[in-house]
Motif scaffolding. Structure first.
Motif, short mmCIF file in Angstrom:
data_model
loop_
_atom_site.label_atom_id
_atom_site.label_comp_id
_atom_site.label_asym_id
_atom_site.label_seq_id
_atom_site.Cartn_x
_atom_site.Cartn_y
_atom_site.Cartn_z
N ARG A 446 -7.96 3.28 -0.30
CA ARG A 446 -7.70 2.67 1.01
C ARG A 446 -8.67 1.54 1.31
O ARG A 446 -8.31 0.54 1.91
N GLY A 447 -9.94 1.74 0.93
CA GLY A 447 -10.97 0.78 1.32
C GLY A 447 -10.97 -0.49 0.52
O GLY A 447 -10.29 -0.56 -0.50
N PRO A 448 -11.76 -1.49 0.92
CA PRO A 448 -12.54 -1.50 2.14
C PRO A 448 -11.62 -1.41 3.37
O PRO A 448 -10.49 -1.90 3.33
N ASP A 449 -12.15 -0.80 4.41
CA ASP A 449 -11.29 -0.35 5.50
C ASP A 449 -10.72 -1.45 6.38
O ASP A 449 -9.98 -1.15 7.32
N HIS A 450 -11.06 -2.71 6.10
CA HIS A 450 -10.40 -3.77 6.88
C HIS A 450 -9.18 -4.32 6.13
O HIS A 450 -8.46 -5.15 6.67
N PHE A 451 -8.94 -3.85 4.91
CA PHE A 451 -7.71 -4.25 4.22
C PHE A 451 -6.54 -3.54 4.89
O PHE A 451 -6.68 -2.39 5.33
N PRO A 452 -5.38 -4.19 4.92
CA PRO A 452 -4.23 -3.48 5.47
C PRO A 452 -3.89 -2.27 4.59
O PRO A 452 -3.96 -2.37 3.37
N PHE A 453 -3.56 -1.18 5.23
CA PHE A 453 -3.24 0.05 4.49
C PHE A 453 -1.94 0.61 5.03
O PHE A 453 -1.82 0.88 6.23
N LEU A 454 -0.97 0.76 4.15
CA LEU A 454 0.35 1.21 4.61
C LEU A 454 1.13 1.87 3.47
O LEU A 454 0.85 1.63 2.30
N GLY A 455 2.09 2.67 3.87
CA GLY A 455 3.00 3.25 2.89
C GLY A 455 4.42 2.89 3.26
O GLY A 455 4.73 2.67 4.43
N VAL A 456 5.28 2.83 2.24
CA VAL A 456 6.71 2.64 2.50
C VAL A 456 7.44 3.92 2.09
O VAL A 456 6.84 4.87 1.63
N LYS A 457 8.74 3.94 2.30
CA LYS A 457 9.57 5.12 2.06
C LYS A 457 8.93 6.33 2.78
O LYS A 457 8.49 6.19 3.91
N ASN A 458 8.84 7.49 2.11
CA ASN A 458 8.30 8.66 2.82
C ASN A 458 6.77 8.66 2.92
O ASN A 458 6.16 9.65 3.29
N SER A 459 6.15 7.54 2.56
CA SER A 459 4.69 7.46 2.67
C SER A 459 4.22 6.86 3.98
O SER A 459 3.01 6.79 4.22
N GLY A 460 5.13 6.41 4.80
CA GLY A 460 4.63 5.97 6.10
C GLY A 460 5.42 4.89 6.79
O GLY A 460 6.45 4.42 6.31
N MET A 461 4.84 4.49 7.92
CA MET A 461 5.47 3.52 8.81
C MET A 461 4.33 2.86 9.57
O MET A 461 3.44 3.54 10.06
N GLY A 462 4.33 1.54 9.66
CA GLY A 462 3.25 0.86 10.36
C GLY A 462 2.05 0.64 9.44
O GLY A 462 2.05 1.09 8.30
N VAL A 463 1.05 -0.05 9.96
CA VAL A 463 -0.09 -0.47 9.14
C VAL A 463 -1.41 -0.08 9.80
O VAL A 463 -1.54 -0.21 11.02
N GLN A 464 -2.38 0.37 9.01
CA GLN A 464 -3.75 0.56 9.50
C GLN A 464 -4.68 -0.43 8.79
O GLN A 464 -4.24 -1.16 7.89
N GLY A 465 -5.95 -0.42 9.15
CA GLY A 465 -6.91 -1.42 8.63
C GLY A 465 -7.36 -2.19 9.85
O GLY A 465 -6.51 -2.60 10.66
N VAL A 466 -8.66 -2.42 9.98
CA VAL A 466 -9.25 -2.78 11.28
C VAL A 466 -8.35 -3.66 12.17
O VAL A 466 -7.91 -3.26 13.23
N ARG A 467 -8.08 -4.90 11.73
CA ARG A 467 -7.32 -5.82 12.58
C ARG A 467 -5.90 -5.30 12.82
O ARG A 467 -5.36 -5.39 13.94
N TYR A 468 -5.31 -4.74 11.77
CA TYR A 468 -3.93 -4.25 11.86
C TYR A 468 -3.87 -3.05 12.81
O TYR A 468 -2.93 -2.90 13.57
N SER A 469 -4.88 -2.23 12.76
CA SER A 469 -4.91 -1.08 13.68
C SER A 469 -5.07 -1.55 15.12
O SER A 469 -4.39 -1.06 16.02
#
Ligand code: NAD
Length: 483
Positions: A446-469
């Protein structure tokens, strides 16, 4: 929290409406150590009325907090990060005890979390809206301007999993607070002691009363109450795909960010630096005993490179230490018996399907030796299911297309790694992969934690990562001025 002595049993209460409280009937949940089996503490088992109280407090506090200047919100977060880091040993010790994470990684998690909070504070003061002029649209009037601001959503429900009890909680709470929201924090039960200690540091940093409320309890009693509560304006959930998907079905029209399970592949081509690939794959697959959403959970290797890669992997896997988290072992006991029995079933089925076990296959309760399987068939469950334990299947493929097909046939789409020395090939494969992120010549993470972090299909919806969060906890608010 003036001292964080590591006492034997921690009887923690939760922050509700600015006060530390227990369930009114005194109902509590006792936590045991996944490693020693000893009771290590207890938290309140809240009921529906107490959840209502938490949401009401959060709604009240949010109104004032939204008006608090951004630079003051930033200062609160910076003070919080400092308090957290000051207590890294004590909180790290509790993480180690309640989720059996090796000591050094547990302490690192506290520091990583403090860094995340600081970065969020710095970035949060730079989230601005925009101004649009009417005449930039064909035929639009010059005297019309749209002031597009970003406003908080209101009350955020932050639900975290056990595996990164601090980091995955703060990565919701900090950006939600920075953007003017209040929070209902639902930690995983195994992870709630360190989660509550983190809230103690936030309170010490000057948290306004009622702004963050902690709800511990049994999922069966308060899970649906929280998720379907009409006082909740956003849900940020990290956890299993089954839990997240059923939550999304129940929650209705509430904006959600879901970070769910994964079955991350490492695709290894014959031109790869196999020493580097073996090192990255071993770290990616086995750190925290494989209990990571972004763990490498299958290797798809070209037949030409397979023998050499497997030999290098075997050497590295066999060098991992197996034991107790307090001894800083690489492989430690799994979180609970259910997870351990599920993993055992997967191992047994893979052997029955004819795969080759290249390493020791030993279990002592929840503690497994790390297992490397070679010649795994795509007919085996382990090619598709998330083990959440120290086991890695190697599937041999004839070409890139087959690797991409197996990677994409998964229900999951979190991350993938591609190991090759040819950047064009890396790009070509990356473009084909149905995942949130592709790591070229590196392990999935996942890190570094300001990179966008997301999953598609059954791995998720939406984006985390400092600015994205930060953005995910706000919405546009448009004020149009007609001059
Ligand atoms: N994609 C990511 O960012 C990411 C990160 C870490 C873990 N995970 C995934 O999390 C899973 C492991 O974590 P876990 O075992 O804690 O997951 P889990 O789904 O069992 O629990 C996650 C959280 O949801 C809560 N919960 C459970 N049922 C609920 C309900 N009905 N309503 C409301 N809350 C409920 C739990 O108490 C816990 O706080 C794995 O599948 C892993 O891949 C994903």
């Amino acid at each position: 929290m003036t001292t964080h002595s590591v006492e034997a049993f921690r009887q923690k209460n939760v922050l509700l409406g600015g006060e530390w409280q227990e369930n009114e009937q005194g109902n509590r949940i006792t936590l045991d150590s996944p490693s020693s089996g000893e009771d290590i503490g207890s938290v309140p088992a809240l009921n529906e009325a107490e959840v209502d109280k938490a949401v009401e407090a959060a709604r009240g506090a949010q109104k004032q907090w939204q008006k608090t200047p951004l630079h003051e919100r930033k200062q609160l977060l910076l003070r919080w990060a400092d308090k957290l880091e000051e207590n890294k040993e004590a909180i790290g010790t509790v993480i180690m005890q309640e989720v059996a994470k090796k000591k050094s990684s547990a302490v690192d998690e506290v520091v990583r979390t403090a860094d995340f909070i600081r970065h969020t504070a710095e970035e949060g003061v730079r989230i601005n809206g925009e101004l649009l002029t009417g005449d930039s649209y064909n035929g639009g009037p010059a005297g019309k301007t749209a002031q597009v601001s970003r406003v908080p959503l209101g009350v955020v429900l932050a639900i975290a999993p056990f595996n990164y009890p601090l980091n995955l909680s703060a990565s919701k709470i900090a950006p939600a607070l920075m953007t003017g929201n209040s929070v209902i924090f639902k930690p995983a039960t195994q992870g709630s002691l360190s989660g509550i200690m983190m809230m103690e540091t936030l309170e010490e940093a000057g948290l306004p009363k009622g702004l963050v409320n902690v709800t511990t309890g049994r999922g069966s009693e308060i899970g649906d109450v929280l998720v379907t509560h009409d006082g909740i304006d956003q849900i940020s959930f990290t956890g299993g795909s089954g839990t997240g998907i059923s939550m999304a079905e129940k929650a209705g029209m509430v904006p959600m960010v879901l970070e769910l399970g994964g079955k991350d592949p490492a695709i290894v081509l014959e031109d790869a630096d196999l020493d580097k690939a073996a090192k990255e794959i071993t770290g990616g697959a086995f750190s925290y005993s494989g209990q990571r959403c972004t763990a490498i959970k299958r290797v798809l290797v070209k037949e030409e490179a397979a023998d050499e890669l497997v030999a290098k992997l075997k050497e590295k896997v066999e060098a991992l230490s197996v034991g107790k988290p307090e001894d800083d072992a690489d492989i430690t006991p799994l979180i609970n018996d259910k997870g351990a029995d599920y993993l055992q079933g997967l191992i047994d089925d893979t052997i029955a399907d004819g795969a080759e076990v290249t390493t020791e296959n030993k279990r002592d309760g929840r503690l497994f030796s790390p297992v490397l399987f070679d010649h795994v068939s795509t007919e085996s469950r382990i090619a598709w299911e998330e083990p959440f334990g120290p086991v890695l299947p190697v599937i041999r493929v004839k070409d890139e297309d087959e690797a991409v097909k197996i990677a994409n046939d998964s229900e999951y789409g979190l991350q993938a790694s591609v190991f090759t020395q040819d950047i064009n090939t890396a790009h070509r494969i990356a473009d084909e992969l149905e995942v949130g992120s592709v790591q070229v010549n590196g392990k999935t993470s996942r890190g570094p934690d300001h990179f966008p972090f997301l999953g598609v299909k059954n791995s998720g919806m939406g984006v985390q990562g400092v600015r994205y969060s930060l953005l995910s906890y706000t919405r546009e608010k448009v004020t149009v001025i007609n001059q």
